[in-house]
Design a protein around this motif. Structure first.
Motif, PDB file in Angstrom:
ATOM      1  N   PHE A 195      37.389  35.454  32.426  1.00 59.94           N
ATOM      2  CA  PHE A 195      38.241  34.775  31.459  1.00 59.94           C
ATOM      3  C   PHE A 195      39.051  33.692  32.176  1.00 59.94           C
ATOM      4  CE2 PHE A 195      37.166  38.549  29.233  1.00 59.94           C
ATOM      5  CZ  PHE A 195      37.330  38.287  27.879  1.00 59.94           C
ATOM      6  N   PRO A 196      39.225  32.526  31.547  1.00 56.57           N
ATOM      7  CA  PRO A 196      40.062  31.490  32.185  1.00 56.57           C
ATOM      8  C   PRO A 196      41.530  31.903  32.202  1.00 56.57           C
ATOM      9  CG  PRO A 196      39.465  30.842  29.942  1.00 56.57           C
ATOM     10  CD  PRO A 196      38.679  32.097  30.246  1.00 56.57           C
ATOM     11  N   ARG A 197      42.233  31.415  33.175  1.00 53.02           N
ATOM     12  CA  ARG A 197      43.670  31.712  33.261  1.00 53.02           C
ATOM     13  C   ARG A 197      44.421  30.939  32.192  1.00 53.02           C
ATOM     14  NH1 ARG A 197      46.351  30.700  38.588  1.00 53.02           N
ATOM     15  NH2 ARG A 197      47.884  32.089  37.671  1.00 53.02           N
ATOM     16  N   THR A 198      45.445  31.566  31.620  1.00 55.30           N
ATOM     17  CA  THR A 198      46.261  30.924  30.583  1.00 55.30           C
ATOM     18  C   THR A 198      47.681  30.651  31.063  1.00 55.30           C
ATOM     19  OG1 THR A 198      46.825  33.114  29.700  1.00 55.30           O
ATOM     20  CG2 THR A 198      44.932  31.983  28.721  1.00 55.30           C
ATOM     21  N   LEU A 199      48.091  31.305  32.152  1.00 56.57           N
ATOM     22  CA  LEU A 199      49.439  31.094  32.706  1.00 56.57           C
ATOM     23  C   LEU A 199      49.295  30.558  34.123  1.00 56.57           C
ATOM     24  CD1 LEU A 199      51.109  34.429  31.518  1.00 56.57           C
ATOM     25  CD2 LEU A 199      51.364  32.165  30.494  1.00 56.57           C
ATOM     26  N   PRO A 200      49.320  29.241  34.296  1.00 56.30           N
ATOM     27  CA  PRO A 200      49.029  28.666  35.613  1.00 56.30           C
ATOM     28  C   PRO A 200      50.016  29.047  36.702  1.00 56.30           C
ATOM     29  CG  PRO A 200      49.888  27.004  34.080  1.00 56.30           C
ATOM     30  CD  PRO A 200      49.614  28.219  33.278  1.00 56.30           C
ATOM     31  N   ASP A 201      51.250  29.366  36.348  1.00 52.73           N
ATOM     32  CA  ASP A 201      52.264  29.659  37.369  1.00 52.73           C
ATOM     33  C   ASP A 201      52.395  31.149  37.675  1.00 52.73           C
ATOM     34  OD1 ASP A 201      52.887  26.958  37.569  1.00 52.73           O
ATOM     35  OD2 ASP A 201      54.288  27.075  35.883  1.00 52.73           O
ATOM     36  N   ALA A 202      51.844  31.987  36.840  1.00 48.61           N
ATOM     37  CA  ALA A 202      51.958  33.440  37.039  1.00 48.61           C
ATOM     38  C   ALA A 202      50.588  34.027  37.324  1.00 48.61           C
ATOM     39  CB  ALA A 202      52.561  34.094  35.800  1.00 48.61           C
ATOM     40  N   LEU A 203      50.562  35.004  38.179  1.00 47.72           N
ATOM     41  CA  LEU A 203      49.322  35.685  38.489  1.00 47.72           C
ATOM     42  C   LEU A 203      49.122  36.883  37.562  1.00 47.72           C
ATOM     43  CD1 LEU A 203      49.371  35.742  42.393  1.00 47.72           C
ATOM     44  CD2 LEU A 203      47.881  34.373  40.927  1.00 47.72           C
ATOM     45  N   ARG A 204      47.872  37.141  37.255  1.00 45.97           N
ATOM     46  CA  ARG A 204      47.519  38.342  36.501  1.00 45.97           C
ATOM     47  C   ARG A 204      47.060  39.372  37.540  1.00 45.97           C
ATOM     48  NH1 ARG A 204      43.037  35.538  32.823  1.00 45.97           N
ATOM     49  NH2 ARG A 204      42.338  35.148  34.959  1.00 45.97           N
ATOM     50  N   VAL A 205      47.843  40.411  37.724  1.00 44.39           N
ATOM     51  CA  VAL A 205      47.580  41.381  38.791  1.00 44.39           C
ATOM     52  C   VAL A 205      47.071  42.684  38.181  1.00 44.39           C
ATOM     53  CG1 VAL A 205      48.524  42.602  40.777  1.00 44.39           C
ATOM     54  CG2 VAL A 205      49.437  40.346  40.151  1.00 44.39           C
ATOM     55  N   GLY A 206      45.908  43.093  38.592  1.00 41.21           N
ATOM     56  CA  GLY A 206      45.362  44.372  38.171  1.00 41.21           C
ATOM     57  C   GLY A 206      45.797  45.454  39.146  1.00 41.21           C
ATOM     58  N   VAL A 207      46.351  46.546  38.626  1.00 40.86           N
ATOM     59  CA  VAL A 207      46.785  47.671  39.459  1.00 40.86           C
ATOM     60  C   VAL A 207      45.980  48.897  39.041  1.00 40.86           C
ATOM     61  CG1 VAL A 207      48.703  49.161  40.138  1.00 40.86           C
ATOM     62  CG2 VAL A 207      49.094  46.716  39.754  1.00 40.86           C
ATOM     63  N   GLY A 208      45.049  49.287  39.894  1.00 43.25           N
ATOM     64  CA  GLY A 208      44.213  50.451  39.612  1.00 43.25           C
ATOM     65  C   GLY A 208      44.918  51.732  39.999  1.00 43.25           C
ATOM     66  N   VAL A 209      45.041  52.648  39.073  1.00 41.32           N
ATOM     67  CA  VAL A 209      45.733  53.920  39.331  1.00 41.32           C
ATOM     68  C   VAL A 209      44.734  55.067  39.280  1.00 41.32           C
ATOM     69  CG1 VAL A 209      47.963  53.109  38.504  1.00 41.32           C
ATOM     70  CG2 VAL A 209      46.371  54.159  36.901  1.00 41.32           C
ATOM     71  N   MET A 210      45.051  56.124  40.007  1.00 42.32           N
ATOM     72  CA  MET A 210      44.145  57.266  40.116  1.00 42.32           C
ATOM     73  C   MET A 210      44.953  58.553  40.071  1.00 42.32           C
ATOM     74  SD  MET A 210      41.557  58.045  43.306  1.00 42.32           S
ATOM     75  CE  MET A 210      40.644  59.588  43.442  1.00 42.32           C
TER      76      MET A 210
END
Length: 390
Positions: A195-210
């Protein structure tokens, strides 16, 4: 095919999906069946014949009493006869990927025993046995190690998903001459479009939990390990939120919903107005779809790491086994690893900052390595067709 399938571990399901896809594509006339943990789930998902790994429940009544009196030997013999009756109808029994030769969360009488039982039945029946891109080690219990290595010796074909798996087998006295190394089967699955980024100044961070409670989750101290893990991860998530980043929680097993709820509660206790994204997943394809919504991933589960890298996402690993670290090193990300039980939040923040600054370089490096993985997977496919499946 044989494995812990149908029980909610999406990494295992992805390995089975990759093998079923390969067989249907290359041998559409083949009759497929699966010996697994939850037969009805696998049957519904893949539309193939299934059989439980062992008989359902202990015998009752007089036969049950006699079985217990004779140390359960009659029951085990009956179970072995059942396995032999099924596997003798097959030309080949395949163990498709997964960490089938480690004892994570297992007692000797569980999967270690079952693997040997089915391999011995297959050998006696004249059925070929293939361990394909499997993970091996650690096997910390000595009896489990004996059972699993004995099973592996019965195989006609063996390949490992990484060098450390083969080296582990060598370290316990196993002859690996002729055993190849090919990537994890999940790297052969199709990947969704990013998916293209929509917020150029903020990162989309995935946090995988277990839902991690130690190597043997049934051992004492498991809940304390889980609580410390969630607490430290909550502090890191708060750092991400305070830095203006968007956070998406990622899972890889049905059981991980417990960890998601615990993490949400811990984060909201620190930041009551926090908002975290989380999507439902039912396959590794779904997990990769969630990865497509991120820019950088921090994860614990091995196949969360695999999916992140498959989607070309720079990744940090909070690993519970060497397999994570080895894969990260292969992808040029060896400096971005910590152990799940000992990770330090300040170190994690520093790793995140370095990885963010070098995102472009790492995306290019991961892309190049994925192209190499694709070629290796194709080589193994050709080898299986010529020497195993026929």
């Amino acid at each position: 095919m044989f494995g812990l399938f149908g029980s909610g571990n999406l990494g295992n399901e992805g390995s089975l999906e990759a093998m079923v896809g390969f067989l249907r594509r290359e041998r559409p006339e083949a009759e497929l069946s699966c010996v697994c943990r939850e037969p009805e789930v696998v049957k519904q998902t893949f539309g193939i014949e299934t059989l439980p790994i062992r008989r359902n429940g202990p015998a009752s009544g007089l036969s049950g009493k006699v079985n217990r009196l004779l140390l359960k030997i009659p029951g085990k013999l009956a179970d072995f006869a059942r396995a032999f009756s099924h596997v003798r109808k097959a030309d080949v029994m395949i163990f498709p990927g997964t960490g089938i030769l480690d004892d994570f969360g297992e007692r000797p009488a569980g999967m270690p025993y079952d693997i040997l039982k089915w391999c011995l039945a297959a050998r006696l029946a004249g059925t070929r046995i293939a361990f394909v891109s499997i993970g091996a080690g650690p096997i910390r219990n000595r009896l489990s190690r004996l059972l699993m290595t004995s099973a592996a010796r019965l195989a006609h074909y063996r390949s490992y998903r990484d060098l450390q798996s083969r080296e582990f087998m060598e370290s316990v006295g196993f002859d690996t001459r002729g055993d190849a190394i090919y990537p994890d089967l999940a790297f052969g699955l199709p990947a969704p479009i990013p998916f293209p980024r929509t917020l150029p100044d903020a990162l989309r961070v995935g946090v995988g939990v277990m839902a991690y409670r130690g190597w043997y989750g049934f051992a004492d101290g498991g809940q304390s390990i889980f609580s410390r893990y969630v607490g430290k991860l909550a502090n890191f998530v708060v750092y991400l939120l305070d830095s203006g980043h968007d956070v998406r929680l990622l899972t890889g097993d049905d059981e991980d919903s417990v960890a998601v709820e615990a993490l949400l509660a811990a984060v909201r206790n620190l930041r009551p107005d926090s908002k975290l994204s989380h999507g439902q997943v039912h396959s590794l394809g779904d997990v990769m779809g969630q990865m497509a919504l991120t820019d950088i991933v921090v994860a614990t589960r091995f196949h969360n790491i695999v999916c992140a890298l498959k989607m070309c996402k720079p990744t940090i690993s909070l690993s519970y086994a060497r397999k994570n670290d080895v894969l990260m090193e292969e992808m040029g990300l060896g400096e971005y690893c910590q152990h799940v039980e000992r990770f330090d939040v300040e170190t994690l923040v520093a790793q995140f900052s370095r990885l963010t600054a070098a995102r472009g370089k790492h995306e290019q490096g991961i892309s190049e390595r994925l192209a190499e993985f694709k070629e290796q997977i194709e080589r193994q496919d050709a080898c299986l067709l010529s020497s195993v499946i026929g």
